[in-house]
Design a protein around this motif. Structure first.
Motif, PDB file in Angstrom:
ATOM      1  N   LEU A 582       0.666  -1.340  -0.115  1.00 16.94           N
ATOM      2  CA  LEU A 582       0.031   0.089  -0.120  1.00 16.94           C
ATOM      3  C   LEU A 582       0.872   1.379  -0.012  1.00 16.94           C
ATOM      4  O   LEU A 582       2.107   1.161   0.272  1.00 16.94           O
ATOM      5  N   GLY A 583       0.317   2.293  -0.331  1.00 14.57           N
ATOM      6  CA  GLY A 583       1.200   3.535  -0.447  1.00 14.57           C
ATOM      7  C   GLY A 583       1.476   4.032   1.026  1.00 14.57           C
ATOM      8  O   GLY A 583       0.696   3.871   2.093  1.00 14.57           O
ATOM      9  N   GLY A 584       2.816   4.400   1.176  1.00 15.56           N
ATOM     10  CA  GLY A 584       3.329   4.749   2.403  1.00 15.56           C
ATOM     11  C   GLY A 584       4.788   4.551   2.459  1.00 15.56           C
ATOM     12  O   GLY A 584       5.638   4.470   1.517  1.00 15.56           O
ATOM     13  N   VAL A 585       5.194   4.563   3.643  1.00 18.16           N
ATOM     14  CA  VAL A 585       6.760   4.352   4.088  1.00 18.16           C
ATOM     15  C   VAL A 585       7.032   3.157   4.511  1.00 18.16           C
ATOM     16  O   VAL A 585       6.380   2.555   5.642  1.00 18.16           O
ATOM     17  N   TYR A 586       7.807   2.524   3.906  1.00 17.43           N
ATOM     18  CA  TYR A 586       8.612   1.101   4.631  1.00 17.43           C
ATOM     19  C   TYR A 586       9.982   1.247   4.752  1.00 17.43           C
ATOM     20  O   TYR A 586      10.771   2.275   4.309  1.00 17.43           O
ATOM     21  N   PHE A 587      10.497   0.114   5.282  1.00 15.10           N
ATOM     22  CA  PHE A 587      11.890   0.090   5.404  1.00 15.10           C
ATOM     23  C   PHE A 587      12.509  -1.288   5.195  1.00 15.10           C
ATOM     24  O   PHE A 587      11.900  -2.198   5.403  1.00 15.10           O
ATOM     25  N   THR A 588      13.654  -1.331   4.260  1.00 16.71           N
ATOM     26  CA  THR A 588      14.053  -2.733   4.003  1.00 16.71           C
ATOM     27  C   THR A 588      15.382  -2.915   4.714  1.00 16.71           C
ATOM     28  O   THR A 588      16.397  -1.842   4.909  1.00 16.71           O
ATOM     29  N   MET A 589      15.618  -4.009   5.539  1.00 22.80           N
ATOM     30  CA  MET A 589      16.746  -4.169   6.359  1.00 22.80           C
ATOM     31  C   MET A 589      17.489  -5.171   5.685  1.00 22.80           C
ATOM     32  O   MET A 589      16.954  -6.385   5.457  1.00 22.80           O
ATOM     33  N   ILE A 590      18.803  -5.044   5.084  1.00 25.39           N
ATOM     34  CA  ILE A 590      19.479  -6.025   4.133  1.00 25.39           C
ATOM     35  C   ILE A 590      20.703  -6.436   5.025  1.00 25.39           C
ATOM     36  O   ILE A 590      21.525  -5.409   5.523  1.00 25.39           O
ATOM     37  N   GLN A 591      20.784  -7.824   5.043  1.00 26.38           N
ATOM     38  CA  GLN A 591      21.962  -8.042   5.743  1.00 26.38           C
ATOM     39  C   GLN A 591      22.988  -8.938   5.144  1.00 26.38           C
ATOM     40  O   GLN A 591      22.423  -9.945   4.226  1.00 26.38           O
ATOM     41  N   TYR A 592      24.222  -8.952   5.321  1.00 28.87           N
ATOM     42  CA  TYR A 592      25.031  -9.821   4.388  1.00 28.87           C
ATOM     43  C   TYR A 592      25.523 -10.784   5.308  1.00 28.87           C
ATOM     44  O   TYR A 592      25.385 -10.934   6.465  1.00 28.87           O
ATOM     45  N   GLU A 593      26.068 -11.953   4.608  1.00 31.68           N
ATOM     46  CA  GLU A 593      26.557 -13.006   5.588  1.00 31.68           C
ATOM     47  C   GLU A 593      27.461 -12.865   6.611  1.00 31.68           C
ATOM     48  O   GLU A 593      27.821 -13.678   7.381  1.00 31.68           O
TER      49      GLU A 593
END
Length: 605
Positions: A582-593
């Motif tokens: 849906l429209g709005g603000v999200y956060f992606t949390m990306i983690q390496y090995e």
């Protein structure tokens, strides 16, 4: 009957410890024969010189050290009873092998402190009594044996019975991006509801750690439950029913050696003749439950507690005199919220009317509460709907918290014969208009810098850089005075140190000269340790994340309330997921090995 959310398993752990103690227990008395000795043990019972059924003596001055029989395990003392002459006889507990070690607790009176755990492998105890009056002393269970024990809340967990050492690992490596610190055993970035198998090579013990699936990250007791209000997750302290008690303890802490500001929205009900009220309480015990109920508002008798009460009931009857008839705020520190006479025996600070003029706060509206602490002046300020209502100057660390400065905080509430629906919510975020043109927190020259641009500073009193770890409670990192007082554009940058950017979000709070408040949008911090860039795009209900150097990564998508939307793992450094946002603000949390992490903001129009 109490309903325990999040830490029910702790009861099972302590029961396990107790059963082991029954098998291998030895009774250890602090008397002339043990004075000055070091006892190496795995389990047992610890008493004063009178033993389990006698009193200690006058003029005692004895010291004993407990040393863990396992070099990888701490000593834990679970005090189940305490009865020593208040303010005359004292039990001192030191975190280490002698009285030169840090003093972590000073006990007097009759409130048992519960579980005390060493940071290393030893605890030293010293007891002194004066020349008259002696009581039954104390009973404590020595807890060292037992399984590897964890406290798990939401997406993180920490061991409670193992000292630091490079020993911890996942028995079965997870695929969801969860990380375990090999030295401390702390698990982060877990998936709520997931199980993790942990092994500690030093103590040769294993554990199954279950991440609690309920949000937000509070320990809830008695009648407290999560509820949804206007789409936001809130904590209901009491339903609109008689004789209900609820309390909620955050897993986050605050440091009374530093300045901080905490804010919540409270709802006190819509029954102007209802009861009883709520509290905002600070205390040092990570395993605290609710305190005494009734007029004690669920906070009475909690050891070493600082209680800010919001009392909505006039208890002026046969056991209290001159209790204010108006809804009031007061600061209590003696564990007693019920007073024989409020005029001759007042609380530490207050009472004052919650609303100027004495209006009711049980008006069906949410009310903004902010608690501010100035460590330099030792001043606690209580704001109600952005108005300063109570200022309290006191050395809480040394006179209330027994020398400890890091406190857990929580809210408690109570109903009796009179009732009200009572809950609290995360603060409503107000997006700024033209006053703040831009705000971000980025890595510049390997340093985390907050940057913001403003316009029209004619009425600005100060800017506050605020941060949150859980998306609910914001603490003030620093205050910045405005550069000017005109209509021109102003540019600010401020270095941020000592905060983990992997778990931290920031905003700017603008305080006007009339104390009105505006809040910026919340932004995610960039990790300076990561040079890698992830390109994230969302189009036609498809999310794509691509690593420029094709490093493998795990990812999570959360909303602004911290709710997990989706998660997954890349293939050849690329992740493509069909998902409808849906429209709005999200956060992606990306983690390496290797454990490194990038947080990115994702705006869906």
């Amino acid at each position: 009957m109490k309903t325990h959310y999040f830490i029910n398993f702790l009861v099972l752990i302590l029961s396990y410890f107790a059963s082991l103690s029954d098998l291998f227990a030895q009774n250890i008395l602090l008397d002339a024969s043990t004075n000055g000795t070091t006892v190496t043990t795995c389990s047992g019972y610890f008493y004063d010189s009178g033993g389990s059924d006698g009193n200690y003596s006058d003029n005692e001055n004895y010291t004993i050290t407990f040393q863990s029989s396992n070099p990888c395990l701490p000593i834990a003392l679970d005090f189940t009873a305490l009865n020593i002459e208040n303010s005359w006889d004292y039990l001192y507990i030191y975190d280490g092998p002698d009285t030169g070690s840090p003093l972590i607790r000073t006990l007097t009176g009759n409130t048992a402190p519960g579980l005390i755990i060493s940071s290393g492998t030893s605890l030293t105890i010293r007891f002194t009594s004066d020349g008259s009056v002696n009581y039954s002393g104390w009973t404590a269970t020595i807890l060292t044996c037992g399984p590897l024990a964890y406290i798990a809340r939401c997406a993180s967990a920490k061991p409670i019975t193992t000292i630091s050492g490079v020993n911890f690992s996942f028995s079965t490596p997870p695929s969801d991006g969860a990380i375990i610190n090999p030295s401390t055993g702390v698990i982060t970035n877990g998936t709520m509801g997931a199980n993790y198998q942990v092994y500690d090579a030093c103590s040769n013990r294993s554990a199954t750690v279950n991440m609690q699936a309920t949000e937000p990250c509070y320990a809830l007791f008695d009648d407290a439950v999560p509820i949804t209000v206007n789409g936001n997750t809130c904590i209901q302290l009491t339903p609109e029913q008689s004789s209900k008690t609820g309390c909620a303890w955050s897993e986050q802490t605050v440091d009374f050696n530093s300045n901080f500001s905490l804010s919540l929205d409270y709802y006190f009900g819509d029954n102007v003749n209802g009861a009883d009220g709520t509290t905002f309480t600070f205390q040092p015990n990570p395993n605290a439950e609710c305190g005494e109920d009734g007029s004690q508002l669920g906070a009475g008798g909690i050891p070493n507690a600082l209680v800010v009460e919001f009392d909505t009931d006039d208890n002026d009857d046969n056991y209290q005199d001159n209790d204010p008839s108006y809804d009031h705020i007061a600061v209590e520190i003696d564990g007693e919220l019920v007073r024989d006479d409020w005029d001759t025996d007042p609380p530490l600070c207050g009472p004052v009317a919650a609303i100027n003029g004495g209006g009711s706060i049980e008006d069906g509206n949410t009310h903004h509460i902010e608690i501010k602490w100035n460590a330099a002046t030792q001043t606690l300020e209580v704001y109600f709907d952005n108005n300063l209502r109570l200022s309290c100057n006191h050395d809480f660390v040394n006179t209330v918290f027994a020398g400890q400065n890091v406190m857990y905080w929580g809210a408690t509430g109570e109903t009796g014969g009179l009732i009200n629906h009572q809950y609290f919510c995360p603060e409503t975020v107000v997006i700024l208009g033209a006053t703040v043109q831009s705000f971000d927190v980025k890595c510049q020259n390997n340093e985390l810098i907050a940057n913001w641009q403003t316009k029209n500073e004619r009425t600005v009193e100060r800017y506050e850089i605020q941060y949150t770890h859980d998306g609910y409670i914001y603490q003030t990192y620093a205050s910045v005075l405005p550069a000017g007082n005109n209509m021109d554009d102003q540019y600010y940058n401020f270095s941020i140190q000592g905060l983990d950017p992997q778990n931290t979000y920031f905003r700017i709070k603008i305080v006007d000269k009339d104390e009105s408040i505006l809040l910026s949008e919340t932004v995610v911090a960039q990790n300076c340790e990561i040079a890698e860039e992830i390109i994230t795009k969302y189009k036609d209900d498809q999310l794509s994340m691509v690593s420029k150097t094709k490093q493998e990564f795990n990812y999570k998508i959360i909303d602004t309330n911290g709710k997990l939307i989706s998660y997954g793992t890349s293939i050849d450094g690329m992740a493509i997921q069909p998902i409808s946002l849906l429209g709005g603000v999200y956060f992606t949390m990306i983690q390496y090995e290797n454990g490194s992490q990038i947080n990115q903001k994702l705006v869906i129009h």
